[in-house]
Write a protein that holds these residues in place. Structure first.
Motif, PDB file in Angstrom:
ATOM      1  N   SER A 189      50.578  10.605  72.255  1.00  0.00           N
ATOM      2  CA  SER A 189      49.581  10.394  71.205  1.00  0.00           C
ATOM      3  C   SER A 189      49.199   8.929  71.038  1.00  0.00           C
ATOM      4  O   SER A 189      48.138   8.618  70.467  1.00  0.00           O
ATOM      5  CB  SER A 189      50.100  10.934  69.863  1.00  0.00           C
ATOM      6  OG  SER A 189      51.277  10.237  69.461  1.00  0.00           O
ATOM      7  N   GLN A 190      50.036   8.014  71.541  1.00  0.00           N
ATOM      8  CA  GLN A 190      49.756   6.581  71.418  1.00  0.00           C
ATOM      9  C   GLN A 190      48.989   6.034  72.621  1.00  0.00           C
ATOM     10  O   GLN A 190      48.717   4.835  72.689  1.00  0.00           O
ATOM     11  CB  GLN A 190      51.076   5.822  71.262  1.00  0.00           C
ATOM     12  CG  GLN A 190      51.862   6.205  70.026  1.00  0.00           C
ATOM     13  CD  GLN A 190      51.055   6.025  68.753  1.00  0.00           C
ATOM     14  OE1 GLN A 190      50.555   4.928  68.480  1.00  0.00           O
ATOM     15  NE2 GLN A 190      50.915   7.092  67.982  1.00  0.00           N
ATOM     16  N   HIS A 191      48.620   6.917  73.555  1.00  0.00           N
ATOM     17  CA  HIS A 191      47.918   6.504  74.773  1.00  0.00           C
ATOM     18  C   HIS A 191      46.676   7.387  74.933  1.00  0.00           C
ATOM     19  O   HIS A 191      46.774   8.502  75.459  1.00  0.00           O
ATOM     20  CB  HIS A 191      48.844   6.640  75.988  1.00  0.00           C
ATOM     21  CG  HIS A 191      50.127   5.873  75.859  1.00  0.00           C
ATOM     22  ND1 HIS A 191      50.263   4.579  76.313  1.00  0.00           N
ATOM     23  CD2 HIS A 191      51.317   6.212  75.303  1.00  0.00           C
ATOM     24  CE1 HIS A 191      51.499   4.161  76.047  1.00  0.00           C
ATOM     25  NE2 HIS A 191      52.153   5.136  75.444  1.00  0.00           N
ATOM     26  N   PRO A 192      45.536   6.931  74.445  1.00  0.00           N
ATOM     27  CA  PRO A 192      44.329   7.766  74.471  1.00  0.00           C
ATOM     28  C   PRO A 192      44.031   8.334  75.852  1.00  0.00           C
ATOM     29  O   PRO A 192      44.102   7.625  76.870  1.00  0.00           O
ATOM     30  CB  PRO A 192      43.231   6.786  74.036  1.00  0.00           C
ATOM     31  CG  PRO A 192      43.945   5.775  73.190  1.00  0.00           C
ATOM     32  CD  PRO A 192      45.287   5.617  73.831  1.00  0.00           C
ATOM     33  N   GLY A 193      43.771   9.632  75.874  1.00  0.00           N
ATOM     34  CA  GLY A 193      43.435  10.309  77.123  1.00  0.00           C
ATOM     35  C   GLY A 193      44.624  10.817  77.905  1.00  0.00           C
ATOM     36  O   GLY A 193      44.446  11.553  78.883  1.00  0.00           O
ATOM     37  N   GLU A 194      45.830  10.421  77.512  1.00  0.00           N
ATOM     38  CA  GLU A 194      47.029  10.860  78.232  1.00  0.00           C
ATOM     39  C   GLU A 194      47.604  12.132  77.603  1.00  0.00           C
ATOM     40  O   GLU A 194      47.366  12.412  76.432  1.00  0.00           O
ATOM     41  CB  GLU A 194      48.087   9.754  78.238  1.00  0.00           C
ATOM     42  CG  GLU A 194      47.598   8.432  78.810  1.00  0.00           C
ATOM     43  CD  GLU A 194      47.255   8.513  80.287  1.00  0.00           C
ATOM     44  OE1 GLU A 194      47.617   9.505  80.938  1.00  0.00           O
ATOM     45  OE2 GLU A 194      46.611   7.576  80.805  1.00  0.00           O
ATOM     46  N   SER A 239      61.167  -3.286  85.017  1.00  0.00           N
ATOM     47  CA  SER A 239      60.206  -2.313  84.503  1.00  0.00           C
ATOM     48  C   SER A 239      60.809  -0.920  84.519  1.00  0.00           C
ATOM     49  O   SER A 239      61.790  -0.654  85.229  1.00  0.00           O
ATOM     50  CB  SER A 239      58.910  -2.328  85.316  1.00  0.00           C
ATOM     51  OG  SER A 239      59.148  -1.887  86.642  1.00  0.00           O
ATOM     52  N   GLN A 240      60.244  -0.055  83.723  1.00  0.00           N
ATOM     53  CA  GLN A 240      60.676   1.330  83.616  1.00  0.00           C
ATOM     54  C   GLN A 240      59.432   2.202  83.490  1.00  0.00           C
ATOM     55  O   GLN A 240      58.559   1.925  82.668  1.00  0.00           O
ATOM     56  CB  GLN A 240      61.559   1.518  82.379  1.00  0.00           C
ATOM     57  CG  GLN A 240      61.916   2.965  82.072  1.00  0.00           C
ATOM     58  CD  GLN A 240      62.426   3.150  80.646  1.00  0.00           C
ATOM     59  OE1 GLN A 240      62.064   2.391  79.755  1.00  0.00           O
ATOM     60  NE2 GLN A 240      63.244   4.166  80.426  1.00  0.00           N
ATOM     61  N   THR A 241      59.341   3.238  84.317  1.00  0.00           N
ATOM     62  CA  THR A 241      58.251   4.196  84.181  1.00  0.00           C
ATOM     63  C   THR A 241      58.800   5.456  83.540  1.00  0.00           C
ATOM     64  O   THR A 241      59.777   6.038  84.019  1.00  0.00           O
ATOM     65  CB  THR A 241      57.621   4.531  85.543  1.00  0.00           C
ATOM     66  OG1 THR A 241      57.074   3.325  86.098  1.00  0.00           O
ATOM     67  CG2 THR A 241      56.511   5.548  85.390  1.00  0.00           C
ATOM     68  N   THR A 242      58.216   5.850  82.424  1.00  0.00           N
ATOM     69  CA  THR A 242      58.714   6.983  81.662  1.00  0.00           C
ATOM     70  C   THR A 242      57.640   8.048  81.499  1.00  0.00           C
ATOM     71  O   THR A 242      56.442   7.737  81.429  1.00  0.00           O
ATOM     72  CB  THR A 242      59.209   6.541  80.271  1.00  0.00           C
ATOM     73  OG1 THR A 242      59.682   7.679  79.539  1.00  0.00           O
ATOM     74  CG2 THR A 242      58.086   5.901  79.468  1.00  0.00           C
ATOM     75  N   THR A 243      58.072   9.291  81.466  1.00  0.00           N
ATOM     76  CA  THR A 243      57.177  10.389  81.106  1.00  0.00           C
ATOM     77  C   THR A 243      56.727  10.201  79.663  1.00  0.00           C
ATOM     78  O   THR A 243      57.492   9.723  78.814  1.00  0.00           O
ATOM     79  CB  THR A 243      57.916  11.738  81.248  1.00  0.00           C
ATOM     80  OG1 THR A 243      58.332  11.894  82.603  1.00  0.00           O
ATOM     81  CG2 THR A 243      57.032  12.911  80.848  1.00  0.00           C
ATOM     82  N   LEU A 244      55.495  10.565  79.365  1.00  0.00           N
ATOM     83  CA  LEU A 244      55.016  10.560  77.993  1.00  0.00           C
ATOM     84  C   LEU A 244      55.310  11.920  77.368  1.00  0.00           C
ATOM     85  O   LEU A 244      55.086  12.960  77.983  1.00  0.00           O
ATOM     86  CB  LEU A 244      53.524  10.238  77.940  1.00  0.00           C
ATOM     87  CG  LEU A 244      53.158   8.810  78.347  1.00  0.00           C
ATOM     88  CD1 LEU A 244      51.641   8.618  78.326  1.00  0.00           C
ATOM     89  CD2 LEU A 244      53.827   7.786  77.426  1.00  0.00           C
ATOM     90  N   TRP A 245      55.783  11.886  76.123  1.00  0.00           N
ATOM     91  CA  TRP A 245      56.277  13.088  75.449  1.00  0.00           C
ATOM     92  C   TRP A 245      55.451  13.431  74.218  1.00  0.00           C
ATOM     93  O   TRP A 245      54.737  12.575  73.683  1.00  0.00           O
ATOM     94  CB  TRP A 245      57.735  12.867  75.022  1.00  0.00           C
ATOM     95  CG  TRP A 245      58.657  12.466  76.112  1.00  0.00           C
ATOM     96  CD1 TRP A 245      59.231  11.236  76.298  1.00  0.00           C
ATOM     97  CD2 TRP A 245      59.132  13.286  77.195  1.00  0.00           C
ATOM     98  NE1 TRP A 245      60.036  11.246  77.412  1.00  0.00           N
ATOM     99  CE2 TRP A 245      59.994  12.489  77.977  1.00  0.00           C
ATOM    100  CE3 TRP A 245      58.920  14.615  77.558  1.00  0.00           C
ATOM    101  CZ2 TRP A 245      60.636  12.974  79.112  1.00  0.00           C
ATOM    102  CZ3 TRP A 245      59.560  15.113  78.684  1.00  0.00           C
ATOM    103  CH2 TRP A 245      60.410  14.294  79.443  1.00  0.00           C
TER     104      TRP A 245
END
Length: 227
Positions: free
Chosen positions: A65-70, A91-97
């Protein structure tokens, strides 16, 4: 009952409403059902018992919800160590929840089936909006460390030598916590029947087991502790 090794700690990871059916926004199948077994483990004479909680502000960076369009579950976000000024910072790449475990909401609470009277300490993680923290120790950044939870100090102060990990979820926060514990120098065990995975497929769980084997984490059943 077999004797519990001295100076052992039990870490109960993220047994929260939002990670449990039927209403959790990020519910793990059968997550609530492991609570009675965890309560049995909590009855053992551990040197210390510690529960972790995701404790997010409403605008946490891991929320889609904090990343428009995602979109949750399918989109991802790369985070760089906010405490580093190096162009080659970690760096860390994380799934958006989906939004989950927001401070002050029902979803953030420990489930009532868990006997909280047997838990000596609660550590909160994920309070810094800038970083993701699967591990109960804190985010994966070490150069320098940022937004750590205080778990390491609790274990050190209690003179713990061996750590047992259970709770939710096997393939995320339990895994990250166990691997961090062994990197920090503790003998580390995951109690397999006292945890459930987000992805419960044989392939996914097998991959987690390989990560544990490669990292030196031992996987046991509760009978090895309870008899």
């Amino acid at each position: 009952m077999p004797p519990l090794p001295p100076n052992s700690a039990l870490l109960v990871i993220d047994m929260q409403e939002d990670f449990c059916e039927p209403h959790g926004t990020l519910a793990v199948k059968n997550g609530r059902q492991i609570a009675p077994l965890i309560n049995s483990l909590l009855s053992l004479p551990f040197k210390t018992t510690i529960a972790s909680r995701d404790h997010h502000p409403s605008n946490h960076c891991s929320f889609a919800s904090q990343h428009p369009g995602e979109k949750p579950f399918t989109s991802s976000h790369t985070i760089r160590n906010p405490a580093s000024t190096s162009p080659d910072s970690e760096s860390q790449t994380t799934t958006l929840w989906p939004d989950h475990c927001v401070q002050g909401t029902k979803g953030c609470e420990l489930i009532p089936e868990l006997d909280a009277t047997k838990i000596q300490h609660i550590v909160n993680k994920g309070e810094d909006i800038r970083v993701e923290s699967y591990s109960a120790f804190g985010p994966p950044f070490r150069k320098p460390e940022v937004s750590m939870s205080g778990l390491k100090a609790l274990l050190t102060d209690a003179k713990v030598e061996r750590v047992y990990v259970c709770g939710l979820a096997l393939d995320y926060c339990v895994k990250a916590t166990a691997l961090d514990a062994i990197r920090a120098g503790w003998q580390t065990y995951v109690v397999r029947d006292a945890t459930e995975a987000v992805d419960q497929s044989e392939e996914a769980v097998g991959a987690v087991m390989k990560d544990f084997e490669g990292g030196g984490v031992k996987v046991i059943g509760s009978k090895e502790l309870l008899g």
